[in-house]
Write a protein that holds these residues in place. Structure first.
Motif: not given
Ligand code: COD
Length: 297
Positions: A116, A121, A142-144, A249
């Motif tokens: 991070r 990200l 893909g992520m957010n 997507n």
């Molecule tokens: N950038 C920076 N920090 C982040 C981000 C990001 N994009 N996302 C979460 N965080 C940080 C938060 O601030 C927090 O501190 C910690 O990470 C956990 O946050 P949560 O609880 O919201 O995050 P998670 O771990 O439950 O989920 C994050 C994932 C990226 C895993 C989730 O957003 C996800 O599953 N996204 C979809 C990914 C996917 O399946 N892609 C493929 C299909 S297109």
């Protein structure tokens, strides 16, 4: 660099990078990694079930003898090791193997040893489309999942950073919605108008952000002319900012499956690029993504 071929060629000209592959026991990933290594783009470190990785290599006739390997059957552990190799400076970037995207991303986001930074990200996917005259980025598909307005601004910044790393001097960004007029019932249009205003305040001359825009206005001058939409980016868009992961997507996969587009994707905003390839991606797409990550790294 106006094509994915240009990106691959540039990656071959640059210094060979070290790529940490999380869960290397995947046939297609192995093939692309070995091809990239043979092209001198990367030197891989294979992390995962090494017995299975070697079995696959023998089965498909790949020689992986010379590569560094770290054995673990635990998927989370393989992601953790790959991420730590990069945060400790022992590898330049990370690639996802036979592991769920979210397992790898959770390790990337780990506060203690992850990658991070202060920025968000986000996933930046480059498409080379036979019917469009330049590379087109879709972000974030893909992520957010459902980014806020501020997060969307960060997503734009990450895409701009990726283009900047490829040497682009001028970048046009279209904030997509279903129409070009603000409709209070359509949150994507409200956000897009706000993002445009926020960007104008930043006064960044070489990056134009326009919105809201429907897809046709972003990518077709003809459509903009017919609809009387006057914008310098109409038909000249480099980046499609999508309102949510489903739209990104969906457009991306439509380009691949209906329009014969080629692609390369990377997660930006971390300390190093992260390569997430889909199991269904073909060989060339995986190689393109490694090359893109290598140039950005
Ligand atoms: N950038 C920076 N920090 C982040 C981000 C990001 N994009 N996302 C979460 N965080 C940080 C938060 O601030 C927090 O501190 C910690 O990470 C956990 O946050 P949560 O609880 O919201 O995050 P998670 O771990 O439950 O989920 C994050 C994932 C990226 C895993 C989730 O957003 C996800 O599953 N996204 C979809 C990914 C996917 O399946 N892609 C493929 C299909 S297109």
């Amino acid at each position: 660099m106006n094509s994915l071929k240009d990106i691959v060629e540039e990656s071959q000209r640059q210094k060979t990078k070290i790529l940490a592959v999380a869960a290397s026991e995947d046939k297609e990933v192995l093939k692309s990694v070995v091809t990239a290594a043979e092209l001198n783009i990367i030197q891989p470190i294979l992390i995962g079930d090494i017995f299975e990785t070697k079995r696959i290599a023998v089965e498909i006739g790949l020689n992986i003898e010379g590569y560094e390997k770290v054995n673990t059957k635990d998927l989370k552990e393989s992601a953790k090791i790959a991420v730590k190799l990069v945060s400790e400076g022992k590898a330049d970037f990370v690639m996802k193997g036979l592991i769920d995207t979210s397992i790898l991303l959770k390790e990337v986001l780990n506060k203690d040893y992850g990658l991070r930074t202060d920025s968000l990200l986000s996933h930046v996917m480059f498409y080379e489309i036979p019917t469009y005259h330049k590379l087109l980025v879709i972000t974030d598909g893909g992520m957010n999942i459902t980014p806020s307005i501020n997060e969307k601004v960060s997503i734009i910044e990450n895409a701009v950073q990726a283009f900047d790393n490829l040497g682009y001097k001028k970048i046009n960004v279209a904030c997509l919605a279903a129409k070009e007029k603000v409709n209070p019932k359509m949150s994507a249009t409200i956000d897009a108008e706000e993002i445009k205003k926020m960007w104008e305040k930043k006064n960044i001359q070489n990056v134009i952000v326009e919105g809201p825009l429907a897809l046709d206005l972003a990518v077709s001058k003809e459509s903009a002319k017919i609809k009387g939409f006057n914008s310098s980016i109409a038909g000249e868009t480099d980046v499609l900012l999508v309102p949510n992961i489903e739209m990104g997507n969906g457009i991306g996969k439509s380009l691949t499956y209906f329009a014969n587009a080629k692609s390369a994707g990377v997660i930006m905003g971390a300390k190093a690029p992260i390569i997430l390839v889909s199991r269904a991606d073909d060989q060339q797409t995986k190689l393109n993504s490694i090359a893109l990550g290598s140039v950005i790294a």
